[in-house]
Design a protein around this motif. Structure first.
Motif, PDB file in Angstrom:
ATOM      1  N   SER A   1     -12.386  -9.780 -11.151  1.00  5.17           N
ATOM      2  CA  SER A   1     -11.511 -10.875 -11.581  1.00  5.17           C
ATOM      3  C   SER A   1     -10.818 -11.490 -10.370  1.00  5.17           C
ATOM      4  O   SER A   1     -10.497 -10.798  -9.410  1.00  5.17           O
TER       5      SER A   1
ATOM      6  N   LEU B   1      -7.482 -13.672 -10.434  1.00  3.25           N
ATOM      7  CA  LEU B   1      -6.421 -14.238 -11.267  1.00  3.25           C
ATOM      8  C   LEU B   1      -5.517 -15.100 -10.382  1.00  3.25           C
ATOM      9  O   LEU B   1      -4.963 -14.622  -9.389  1.00  3.25           O
TER      10      LEU B   1
ATOM     11  N   LEU C   1     -11.007  -2.715  -4.339  1.00  7.27           N
ATOM     12  CA  LEU C   1      -9.592  -2.362  -4.335  1.00  7.27           C
ATOM     13  C   LEU C   1      -8.742  -3.627  -4.478  1.00  7.27           C
ATOM     14  O   LEU C   1      -8.897  -4.591  -3.723  1.00  7.27           O
ATOM     15  N   VAL C   2      -7.860  -3.596  -5.452  1.00  4.05           N
ATOM     16  CA  VAL C   2      -7.114  -4.800  -5.821  1.00  4.05           C
ATOM     17  C   VAL C   2      -6.262  -5.280  -4.646  1.00  4.05           C
ATOM     18  O   VAL C   2      -5.601  -4.489  -3.958  1.00  4.05           O
TER      19      VAL C   2
ATOM     20  N   GLU D   1      -3.680  -8.723  -3.379  1.00  3.19           N
ATOM     21  CA  GLU D   1      -3.011  -9.982  -3.705  1.00  3.19           C
ATOM     22  C   GLU D   1      -2.928 -10.843  -2.460  1.00  3.19           C
ATOM     23  O   GLU D   1      -2.534 -10.376  -1.383  1.00  3.19           O
TER      24      GLU D   1
ATOM     25  N   THR E   1      -4.813 -12.927  -7.125  1.00 10.12           N
ATOM     26  CA  THR E   1      -5.042 -11.488  -7.078  1.00 10.12           C
ATOM     27  C   THR E   1      -6.489 -11.221  -7.457  1.00 10.12           C
ATOM     28  O   THR E   1      -7.009 -11.849  -8.378  1.00 10.12           O
ATOM     29  N   HIS E   2      -7.115 -10.311  -6.735  1.00 13.63           N
ATOM     30  CA  HIS E   2      -8.550 -10.129  -6.960  1.00 13.63           C
ATOM     31  C   HIS E   2      -8.925  -8.662  -6.835  1.00 13.63           C
ATOM     32  O   HIS E   2      -8.323  -7.909  -6.048  1.00 13.63           O
ATOM     33  N   GLY E   3      -9.897  -8.273  -7.606  1.00 11.94           N
ATOM     34  CA  GLY E   3     -10.378  -6.904  -7.587  1.00 11.94           C
ATOM     35  C   GLY E   3     -11.244  -6.636  -8.800  1.00 11.94           C
ATOM     36  O   GLY E   3     -11.701  -7.561  -9.468  1.00 11.94           O
ATOM     37  N   GLY E   4     -11.486  -5.347  -9.083  1.00 17.66           N
ATOM     38  CA  GLY E   4     -12.316  -4.997 -10.221  1.00 17.66           C
ATOM     39  C   GLY E   4     -13.427  -4.052  -9.804  1.00 17.66           C
ATOM     40  O   GLY E   4     -13.295  -3.328  -8.816  1.00 17.66           O
TER      41      GLY E   4
ATOM     42  N   ALA F   1      -4.365   3.387  -3.334  1.00 18.38           N
ATOM     43  CA  ALA F   1      -5.225   2.428  -4.033  1.00 18.38           C
ATOM     44  C   ALA F   1      -6.591   3.025  -4.315  1.00 18.38           C
ATOM     45  O   ALA F   1      -7.170   2.826  -5.389  1.00 18.38           O
ATOM     46  N   LEU F   2      -7.077   3.779  -3.329  1.00 17.04           N
ATOM     47  CA  LEU F   2      -8.379   4.412  -3.508  1.00 17.04           C
ATOM     48  C   LEU F   2      -8.348   5.399  -4.667  1.00 17.04           C
ATOM     49  O   LEU F   2      -9.228   5.417  -5.526  1.00 17.04           O
TER      50      LEU F   2
ATOM     51  N   ALA G   1      -8.242   3.519  -7.831  1.00 16.17           N
ATOM     52  CA  ALA G   1      -9.535   2.899  -8.131  1.00 16.17           C
ATOM     53  C   ALA G   1     -10.522   3.929  -8.644  1.00 16.17           C
ATOM     54  O   ALA G   1     -11.239   3.705  -9.623  1.00 16.17           O
TER      55      ALA G   1
ATOM     56  N   SER H   1      -6.711   1.310 -11.729  1.00 16.54           N
ATOM     57  CA  SER H   1      -6.269   0.100 -11.054  1.00 16.54           C
ATOM     58  C   SER H   1      -6.774  -1.117 -11.807  1.00 16.54           C
ATOM     59  O   SER H   1      -7.950  -1.224 -12.103  1.00 16.54           O
ATOM     60  N   SER H   2      -5.899  -2.023 -12.129  1.00 15.85           N
ATOM     61  CA  SER H   2      -6.310  -3.235 -12.820  1.00 15.85           C
ATOM     62  C   SER H   2      -5.794  -4.441 -12.052  1.00 15.85           C
ATOM     63  O   SER H   2      -4.850  -4.338 -11.277  1.00 15.85           O
ATOM     64  N   VAL H   3      -6.438  -5.548 -12.289  1.00 19.53           N
ATOM     65  CA  VAL H   3      -6.058  -6.777 -11.600  1.00 19.53           C
ATOM     66  C   VAL H   3      -4.983  -7.464 -12.416  1.00 19.53           C
ATOM     67  O   VAL H   3      -5.204  -7.808 -13.577  1.00 19.53           O
ATOM     68  N   GLU H   4      -3.829  -7.644 -11.825  1.00 20.03           N
ATOM     69  CA  GLU H   4      -2.736  -8.305 -12.523  1.00 20.03           C
ATOM     70  C   GLU H   4      -2.329  -9.535 -11.750  1.00 20.03           C
ATOM     71  O   GLU H   4      -2.304  -9.539 -10.524  1.00 20.03           O
ATOM     72  N   ARG H   5      -2.002 -10.556 -12.492  1.00 24.64           N
ATOM     73  CA  ARG H   5      -1.683 -11.838 -11.876  1.00 24.64           C
ATOM     74  C   ARG H   5      -0.442 -11.724 -10.988  1.00 24.64           C
ATOM     75  O   ARG H   5       0.547 -11.098 -11.362  1.00 24.64           O
ATOM     76  N   GLY H   6      -0.521 -12.349  -9.835  1.00 26.70           N
ATOM     77  CA  GLY H   6       0.595 -12.308  -8.910  1.00 26.70           C
ATOM     78  C   GLY H   6       1.465 -13.551  -8.994  1.00 26.70           C
ATOM     79  O   GLY H   6       1.262 -14.425  -9.836  1.00 26.70           O
TER      80      GLY H   6
END
Lengths: 465, 310
Positions: A75, A77, A392-393, A395, A449-452, B6-7, B10, B15-20
């Motif tokens: 994603s 976002l 790894l997410v 921003e 923000t990007h990752g997945g 983070a690793l 993950a 870990s999820s993608v959240e809007r900044g």
């Protein structure tokens, strides 16, 4: 008007090109995918044409067929746009600024063969990947504010399309000594040259344009080379090199406008690059225990600083070192379990300025198995693998200038830029007050923000004879 | 440490993608759906009063929607010209048959509808600012709603002088009748053709003559409206691109050209564009109030219909 004509012409002239290939991203073959791609010192089947062509003489004659597929749960976002930064007519863009979520995965077939020539020490190999969802496809995008006039979205620069392009790997390996071989080969991808002649009888209605297309398909190749040293039964060493490779579309549109015959035709050059694979150098060491348990470690330097984006411009990336660990365990003489892990740092620097190259550091996990069967007196091998790429997410936030003085958007400007230059006084067309401060329609503004994760799976069936 | 964390997240699938949030502040204080500000002495509009037109004297705003067909580069499109004039009206005489009006007419601005592909001709404000005003005779055949209003012919000549209303326009920059009206060192008047984003695509120097006759009726004490008969002649003297050197014929479209005459200073209700409180308005005030007039629907604009020209 000219951009409209360009779009019309380009839309009619792009049947050729390609995404990237999955070998770069996932590794070539189910065995390599299961072991995280750490096979430069081990590969001896036709997939050695990609990983290390020096391994070809260590294998047997074989033909194989495989299926590889992936689904993409990544994603991008977009952070909400603050008010007061819209350029003129921003609300009238062709597409609204939206997130990118769960882009398409890929599904395709691999085909390969290895043949021994003359004697057991010379072998040639070939491996192909062909996606099922269309051959020779190309998508381009601007990395900066210019993309607002097109998709108005961001996309993953290196892991999105990279898994979907066709590729041909060819190799020749020669075992000079029982413990030493060398090899070389080519990675081949499509290329094209196009010249499009456009005549527009009605300049106010580009849909009436008359277009003649002249397309010449060709191929672009990169050299591969490798060494393989097996000094002891328990030690295998491999080194492999691949030069840079990319799919290219070159040419131009030549546009004539009725009513503007006194002027020279408008030339719109096309120079598009996709599927860029950087030059890379891999070194790999594998240890083989008496019971067949094999552990391998591999490091790869990738020259991302040469990366060309879709507009054939240097993107300012940084070279990287990838690390992979793999293990293969024979639970019985015919059955193998495999696993692997890898670390692939992103070559993309923080995108706090004008461009929006989206990429993440990746952790790669692989798992798989293989089994040998005997069919009609010959050996048939089936390999399975799944591979997870965890992005790894991260921003990204565009930098705020304390002085509020953003440079005007122009060629060579790398900072977040002002699309409407500030006027000191009113002009017949614009009020100076409407031009002050930052106005940008950059889809990556003010941040994202990007990752997945990406999950790949594959199955190979190889018949050895 | 953050990378390790983070690793671990993950690998654990947590870990999820959240809007900044970006770092840029909002610049517009008002929310997009905020209510319009209360009238604080700025321009005021309403739908106008009803009743007879007891006294026409005063300042009025004349809004003209002139619908033309433009033959350009092989296609026909409807091109609507919206003109805004400031009109000072004085009642000269009155008898049983009619009220004779002396109307001092000044063009304040003109806009043209976009053509296909978003191209639009822009008339820079420097042109109306440099044009001379005209006196135009007008006639009221009564003061009650429905009574007729008509005028003599208004002839507006741009980029040239000393040309009779039916005389052919000069076609050469060397013709001594051609003049640099707005003082931009280019002969005639200069129109700019812009794209959808308002960026200049090309410019063109022309001599243009517009002849207008108004026939309408009294609607109320501050409003007269009706039809416009118009004829526009244009000669292109020079253009920066072939795109701008379109044909000169501008026949009327099948859509109805019309006008609305609204009292501009609120003696009898209606508009009040006297922004500086001087008791009189000028073209600057008219232009400043233009956006408000548009939003209020005071002069609702028609949408170009190319089918009326084919």
């Amino acid at each position: 008007m000219r951009s409209i004509l360009f779009a019309a012409a380009l839309g009619a002239s792009l049947p050729v090109g390609a995404h990237a290939n999955p070998f770069d991203l996932f590794g070539a073959g189910a065995r390599a995918q299961a072991m995280g791609g750490a096979v430069a010192a081990l590969s001896s089947d036709y997939m050695a044409t990609f990983h290390n062509p020096a391994g070809l003489p260590f294998g047997r004659n074989e033909i194989g067929l495989g299926i590889v597929g992936s689904f993409n749960r990544t994603s991008i976002l977009l952070s909400p746009r603050p008010s007061g930064y819209d350029p003129p007519a921003y609300g009238q863009r062709l597409n609204p600024r939206v997130d990118r979520e769960d882009p398409d995965g890929v599904l395709g077939a691999t085909v390969g063969l290895t043949l021994k020539l003359f004697d057991d020490d010379v072998a040639i190999g070939a491996a192909f990947f062909v996606p099922f969802d269309g051959f020779a496809r190309m998508r381009t995008a601007f990395p900066d504010e210019q993309e607002q006039y097109f998709t108005n979205r961001l996309r993953f620069e290196l892991v999105g399309d990279r898994a979907a392009g066709e590729v041909i790997a060819l190799g020749l390996g020669y075992r000079l000594l029982p413990w030493f071989s060398m090899g070389m080969g080519l990675m081949v991808v499509p290329a094209a040259r196009t010249i499009n002649n456009v005549y527009t009888p009605n300049s106010t209605d580009p849909s009436t344009s008359l277009i003649n297309v002249d397309i010449e398909q060709s191929a672009r190749a990169a050299l591969t080379a490798g060494l393989r040293v097996d000094p002891y039964d328990w030690l295998r060493i491999g080194a492999a090199f691949q030069d840079e490779l990319f799919v290219g579309l070159e040419g131009y549109n030549q546009v004539q406008l009725r009513g503007d015959e006194d002027a020279e035709p408008i030339i719109q050059p096309l120079n598009v690059v996709r599927q860029y694979s950087p030059p890379r150098l891999s070194g790999s060491v594998a240890l083989v225990a008496p019971n067949g348990l094999t552990g391998t470690v591999e490091g790869t330097w990738q020259g991302w600083s040469n990366y060309l984006d879709a507009r054939a411009e240097l993107a300012g990336f940084e070279d990287t070192y990838d690390w992979k660990l793999g293990v293969e365990y024979p639970v019985n003489p015919r059955t193998y379990f495999r696993g692997g892990v890898g670390w692939s740092p992103s070559p993309v620097p923080p995108q706090t300025g004008r461009t929006n190259y989206v990429d993440n550091d990746r952790v790669v996990l692989g798992l798989g198995a293989g089994r040998d069967f005997e069919v009609w007196g010959e050996e048939l091998t089936v390999d399975l693998a799944i591979q997870l790429h965890a992005l790894l997410v991260e921003e990204t936030r565009k930098t705020v200038r304390a002085d509020g003085d953003y440079p005007d958007c122009a060629e060579g400007v790398t900072e977040l830029c002002d699309e409407v230059p500030d006027l000191a006084e009113d002009t017949p067309l614009q009020r100076a007050a409407d031009t002050q401060g930052l106005q940008t329609g950059n889809p990556g503004f003010p941040g994202y923000t990007h990752g997945g994760y990406i999950m790949a799976a594959s199955i190979d069936v190889k018949w050895r004879f | 440490m953050r990378r390790l964390l983070a690793l671990a997240l993950a690998l654990g699938g947590c870990s999820s993608v959240e809007r900044g949030e970006g770092l840029f502040p909002d610049l517009d204080a008002a929310a997009p759906d905020a209510a319009p500000p209360a009238n604080d002495g700025g321009p005021r509009v309403d739908m106008g009063a009803t009743g007879p037109l007891e006294d026409a004297a005063g300042q009025w705003l004349l809004w003209v929607e002139d619908r033309k067909c433009l033959e350009a580069l092989g296609t026909s499109v409807e091109n609507i010209i919206w003109s805004t004039y400031l009109v000072d009206i004085a009642e000269v005489s009155e008898d049983d048959l009619q009220v004779v009006l002396r109307q001092h007419v000044q063009l304040c601005g003109q806009e043209l509808s976009p053509l296909v592909a978003g191209l639009r001709t822009v008339v820079p404000p420097a042109i109306p600012d440099s044009l001379e005003s005209h006196y135009l005779s007008g006639f009221l055949l009564g003061r009650e709603p429905g009574d007729a209003y008509f005028t003599a012919e208004l002839v507006d000549l741009w980029g040239a002088s000393d040309i009779a209303p039916t005389e052919a326009l000069p076609s050469s920059v060397d013709d001594p009748r051609v003049e640099d009206t707005e003082g931009d060192d280019a002969p005639g008047v200069t129109f700019v053709v812009v794209n959808r984003n308002g960026e200049p695509a090309c410019d063109v120097q022309v001599v243009q003559r517009t002849r207008l006759r108004f026939r309408g009726t009294v609607v109320g004490p501050d409003r007269i409206e009706g039809e416009v008969q118009s004829a526009v002649d244009k000669v292109v003297l020079a253009a920066s691109s072939g795109l701008c050197s379109s044909d000169t014929e501008l026949p009327p479209s099948e859509g109805q050209s019309r006008f609305v005459l609204r009292r501009a200073v609120g003696a009898a209700g209606g508009l009040d564009l006297d922004l500086d409180g001087s008791g009189a308005i000028d073209c600057g005030e008219v232009r400043d109030a233009e956006q408000l007039l548009m939003q209020a629907g005071t002069f609702p604009r028609a949408t170009p219909d190319d089918g009326l020209c084919r």
